[in-house]
Scaffold this active site. Structure first.
Site, PDB file in Angstrom:
ATOM      1  N   ASP A 131       1.047  -1.129  -0.005  1.00 41.59           N
ATOM      2  CA  ASP A 131       0.053  -0.076   0.004  1.00 41.59           C
ATOM      3  C   ASP A 131       0.888   1.339  -0.066  1.00 41.59           C
ATOM      4  OD1 ASP A 131      -3.088   0.876   0.785  1.00 41.59           O
ATOM      5  OD2 ASP A 131      -1.603   2.444   1.868  1.00 41.59           O
TER       6      ASP A 131
ATOM      7  N   ASP B 122      -4.138   2.217  -4.852  1.00 38.79           N
ATOM      8  CA  ASP B 122      -2.806   2.184  -4.670  1.00 38.79           C
ATOM      9  C   ASP B 122      -2.334   1.097  -3.996  1.00 38.79           C
ATOM     10  OD1 ASP B 122      -4.025   2.822  -2.437  1.00 38.79           O
ATOM     11  OD2 ASP B 122      -2.665   4.263  -1.612  1.00 38.79           O
TER      12      ASP B 122
END
Length: 703
Positions: free
Chosen positions: A414, A457
C-alpha cells in the site's frame, strides 16, 4: 442338287414371309418370294424401306423402340399385322432372330393366319399382350387416335393423375381431359401446349408439368404410324417429383458451394483437393487452379506438430468428423487462424471416398479474443496483472510450492502518501505515479515473480520458489528502496513510500484467499508501526487472536442466554454479628463445564465493550435482587464490582441514573460500587468527578 440349293428353293417358294432388317436403321435389306406373293409388292419395292412401313406399329409398339435403343434380346415372338400393297392387313405370327454371327441383322419369319376368326382371335390376343405390356411399364401411357380420342391407357396413367374410378368407368373422353386440365397449376398454358401438338405432326415432344399438389410430371409424346401414315399419338407420363427435388437440392448445394461465406474444399481419400469455392480462394490466397491437384499440406503453417494431425486423422477415421481451430499459412506467407470442420463422405461399405472441409478465417476473432483476455486479466492503467490473473498465478504458485517443497511469499503493498499526491498535483499525476511505481516495482522482482494491482494504490507481489526467509527479505528491501526513490512527474520530483504486509507459505498454510487476507492484516500492522516498512504475518499469534475472539463470542452468547448468575457474599460485623450488607460475585453457569469463577472469563473481556455489557448486567441484576428482598422485608446494601474500563465510559453516569429510575423501590444509598484502587488512581481527575456525580445520586463508592 445341293443342300444350299434346296434351302434357297424352300425360302423362295414357301408360304412363310422372310424379311432381313438392318438393326441399326430398321430398314429392310432383303425379302423372300413369299413377301412378294402374299403382300403384293413387286420385285425389290420394299428394299431400303423402314420395316414400320409394312408392319402395323400399334401391334408391337415397344419392340421397335427397344431396337432403336439397342436393348433387344436375341429372339422375339409376337403377333403382328402387315400392310399389303392394296391397303389390306395380313395377320401373321412372327418370330425375330438376331444371328450371333451377324448381330447387326434381324431375321423376321412371319407365318400368315388363314382363317378370319383366327385373325380376330390373334388380334385379341395381341391386344391382351399389348395391354399387359402397357400395365407392366412404370410410366403412365395414354394412346390417342388420329382424331384425339382415347384408344387406351394403363393403370399407372390413372394413378399418376389420380383419376377417380367413377370417371374412368364413365368412358367420357372430354371429362377425362377436363380432369387433367383441372389438376395442373397453369391450365391455360397446358391447353395452349396441347393445341400446339397437332394430330398429324411427326414431331416428338417433351414437356414438364407441375400439378396442383406440387408434383412434377414429365410428358413425352410421339406419333403412332401405320407405314408412313400417322394413325394416332402415344403419350407417356413419368412422376419426376423426386428427381426435380434432387435437382433442386443439387442446384441449392451448388449455389451454397459457390456463394458460401465459408471456404469449402473437397478432397479425395488421400487429401488431394478436387474442388474449392471462391471463399476458399479469398481466405487462403490460392485460386481454384492453384489448389486443385494439390494436397492439403499446402496450407500447413508449421504451428501444429505431427501429433496434432495424427489425432485429427484418427478422429476422422473413427467418427467421420473433426472440428477445431488451427493456424494455416496464406499464399503470401502470413499466418491466419482458421476454424475447420471436416466431414468424411463414405460409401456403402464405410470406406472414405472424399472429405469435405469448411474453413472460416477467425483471425480477427482471435485477436479480439486476445484483447478481451488482456482486458480481463491485466490492469488498464498500469498494464500489470489484475486481481483475476493474480488469483490464477497465486494458485499455480501454491501448487508449485507443494510439488517442489519450496516456499513462497505473498506481499501486500500500500502506497504511503498517495492521497496527498492526488490532492496536491491532481489525479493525472496520481495515475502517472502509479504507472511509474508499478514498472519500478516489477523491475525489482525476480523473473518468476508476479506483481498485480488490486485497485487504487494497492498492489500484491507473489514471490515464488523461495529458498529461505532471507531470500524473501532481500527482495523486500529492494522493493522498499524502489518505492522510496523519487519519481519525476512532469517537472516535479515526487517521493512516496510503501507499507508491506507479508505472509509466508507453507508456514501460513492457508489457501489463496486466506494468504491474501493475512498479508492485508500484516500491511495494516506495518502502517500502524510507522509506515515505510514491512511486517511479516505471525500465524501463531493470529491463532491466539482467533482463539481469543471465539472466546469473546462464546461469552457474548452466554450473556444473551442468561448463563451468568450473581452469588451474594454477606458482610457481617464480627463483634455484633449483624449483617451489614452483601457483595455481588459473578459466576458463569456453563452448560458443559459447570460453575466457573470470574478468573475463567473476566480477564478475556477486560478493556472490551463486552466488559461494559457484563458490568451493566451486574448492576441491573443486583438492583432487581434488592427490590425483591425489600418486598420480602430484607433491606440490605449490595456492593457491585465495576471495571476501570466500564467506569471510564462517557455515558456511565447516565446509564446508572436510568437503572436506578427503573428500580424506584431501591434506595440509591443501598447500592455500593466497588472499584479497584489502581484504576481510580490512573484517571484520578475523571474518577473524582464521577464519584461526586454518583454521590449526588446517593450511590456509595468503595476502593
Amino acid at each position: 442338287m445341293t443342300i444350299e440349293e434346296l434351302r434357297d428353293l424352300m425360302l423362295e417358294h414357301g408360304d412363310e414371309l422372310v424379311l432381313i432388317v438392318d438393326a441399326a436403321t430398321q430398314n429392310i435389306l432383303a425379302v423372300n418370294g413369299a413377301v412378294t406373293r402374299l403382300l403384293g409388292y413387286a420385285g425389290d419395292a420394299l428394299k431400303g424401306r423402314p420395316i414400320t412401313d409394312v408392319e402395323c406399329a400399334l401391334t408391337d409398339i415397344f419392340y421397335w423402340d427397344e431396337v432403336r435403343h439397342g436393348t433387344i434380346s436375341e429372339f422375339h415372338h409376337a403377333e403382328a399385322a402387315y400392310q399389303r400393297a392394296d391397303g389390306e392387313l395380313l395377320s401373321v405370327s412372327k418370330s425375330i432372330v438376331r444371328p450371333t454371327d451377324h448381330p447387326e441383322l434381324l431375321i423376321i419369319c412371319a407365318t400368315p393366319n388363314d382363317v378370319q376368326h383366327r385373325i380376330e382371335q390373334d388380334l385379341a390376343d395381341m391386344g391382351a399382350r399389348l395391354r399387359a405390356t402397357l400395365e407392366a411399364t412404370a410410366d403412365g401411357i395414354l394412346l390417342l387416335d388420329w382424331n384425339g380420342a382415347i384408344v387406351n391407357m394403363n393403370r399407372q396413367f390413372a394413378q399418376i393423375w389420380q383419376i377417380p374410378d367413377e370417371l374412368l368407368l364413365a368412358d367420357d373422353d372430354q371429362a377425362v381431359f377436363g380432369f387433367l386440365v383441372s389438376r395442373v397449376q397453369h391450365p391455360d398454358a397446358y391447353r395452349n401446349r396441347l393445341d400446339e401438338i397437332r394430330p398429324d405432326s411427326d414431331d416428338e415432344t417433351l414437356d414438364i408439368l407441375r400439378l396442383d399438389d406440387d408434383r412434377f410430371l414429365e410428358r413425352k409424346s410421339r406419333p403412332a404410324k401405320l407405314g408412313k401414315r400417322i394413325i394416332g399419338r402415344v403419350f407417356t407420363f413419368a412422376d419426376i417429383t423426386e428427381h426435380k427435388s434432387r435437382e433442386s437440392r443439387l442446384k441449392l448445394a451448388a449455389s451454397v458451394f459457390s456463394h458460401a461465406y465459408e471456404g469449402i474444399m473437397i478432397t479425395d481419400a488421400d487429401g488431394t483437393m478436387v474442388d474449392v469455392n471462391a471463399a476458399f480462394s479469398q481466405i487462403t490466397g490460392y485460386s481454384r487452379e492453384d489448389a486443385i491437384g494439390q494436397n492439403t499440406r499446402l496450407l500447413k503453417s508449421g504451428q501444429q506438430d505431427a501429433a496434432f494431425y495424427r489425432a485429427l486423422w484418427d478422429e476422422l477415421d473413427t467418427r467421420g468428423h473433426w472440428e477445431g481451430e488451427l493456424w494455416n499459412r496464406h499464399k503470401d506467407g502470413t499466418f491466419y487462424a482458421a476454424r475447420l470442420n471436416i466431414t468424411s463422405v463414405r460409401d456403402v461399405i464405410d470406406t472414405s471416398l472424399h472429405y469435405v472441409g469448411m474453413i472460416s478465417d477467425i483471425t480477427e476473432l482471435k485477436e479480439h479474443q486476445q484483447r478481451l483476455e488482456h482486458m480481463a486479466h491485466y490492469d488498464a492503467l498500469t498494464g500489470i496483472p489484475n486481481r483475476v490473473l493474480l488469483a490464477d498465478r497465486l494458485g499455480m504458485a501454491i501448487k508449485q510450492a507443494q510439488r517442489r517443497q519450496r516456499g513462497l511469499a505473498l506481499v501486500y503493498l500500500d502506497v504511503d502518501g498517495f492521497k496527498e499526491v492526488n490532492d496536491t498535483y491532481g489525479h493525472d499525476a496520481g495515475d502517472q505515479l502509479l504507472i511509474a511505481l508499478a514498472h519500478r516495482l516489477r523491475n525489482n522482482l525476480r523473473g518468476g515473480d508476479t506483481l498485480a494491482r488490486l485497485g487504487g494504490d494497492e498492489f500484491v507481489a507473489v514471490l515464488a520458489d523461495l529458498d529461505s526467509r532471507t531470500e524473501c527479505e532481500h527482495v523486500l528491501h529492494r522493493l522498499l528502496h524502489a518505492a522510496t526513490t523519487p519519481i519525476e512527474i512532469g517537472q516535479t520530483l515526487v517521493q512516496v513510500s510503501a507499507s508491506f504486509g507479508v505472509t509466508l507459505y507453507p508456514q501460513d498454510g492457508g489457501d489463496a484467499d486466506t494468504l491474501l487476507r493475512h498479508a492485508d492484516q500484516a500491511m495494516y500492522q506495518a502502517k500502524q508501526a510507522g509506515k515505510n516498512r514491512y511486517h511479516i504475518f505471525d500465524p501463531e499469534k493470529d491463532q491466539q487472536t482467533r482463539t481469543h475472539n471465539r472466546s469473546l463470542d462464546r461469552i457474548a452468547q452466554a450473556l444473551q442466554q442468561n448463563e451468568f448468575v450473581l452469588y451474594y457474599q454477606p458482610k457481617v460485623n464480627m463483634r455484633t454479628g449483624v449483617v451489614l450488607g452483601a457483595e455481588a460475585l459473578i459466576r458463569w453457569q456453563h452448560p458443559e463445564r459447570g460453575l466457573l469463577p470470574p478468573s475463567e472469563f473476566l480477564p478475556l473481556v477486560e478493556n472490551s465493550e463486552l466488559m461494559v455489557r457484563i458490568g451493566n448486567w451486574g448492576v441491573d441484576t443486583a438492583l432487581s435482587q434488592m427490590a425483591a428482598w425489600r418486598q420480602q422485608g430484607l433491606d440490605i446494601a449490595i456492593g457491585v464490582n465495576i471495571s476501570a474500563y466500564h467506569l471510564q465510559q462517557p455515558d456511565f453516569l447516565a446509564n446508572l441514573k436510568q437503572k436506578l429510575a427503573d428500580h424506584p423501590t431501591v434506595g440509591p444509598n443501598r447500592l455500593e460500587l466497588e472499584v479497584v484502587e489502581t484504576a481510580a488512581l490512573e484517571g484520578i481527575n475523571r474518577i473524582s468527578s464521577l464519584i461526586e456525580g454518583c454521590q449526588a445520586l446517593g450511590v456509595h463508592f468503595s476502593l
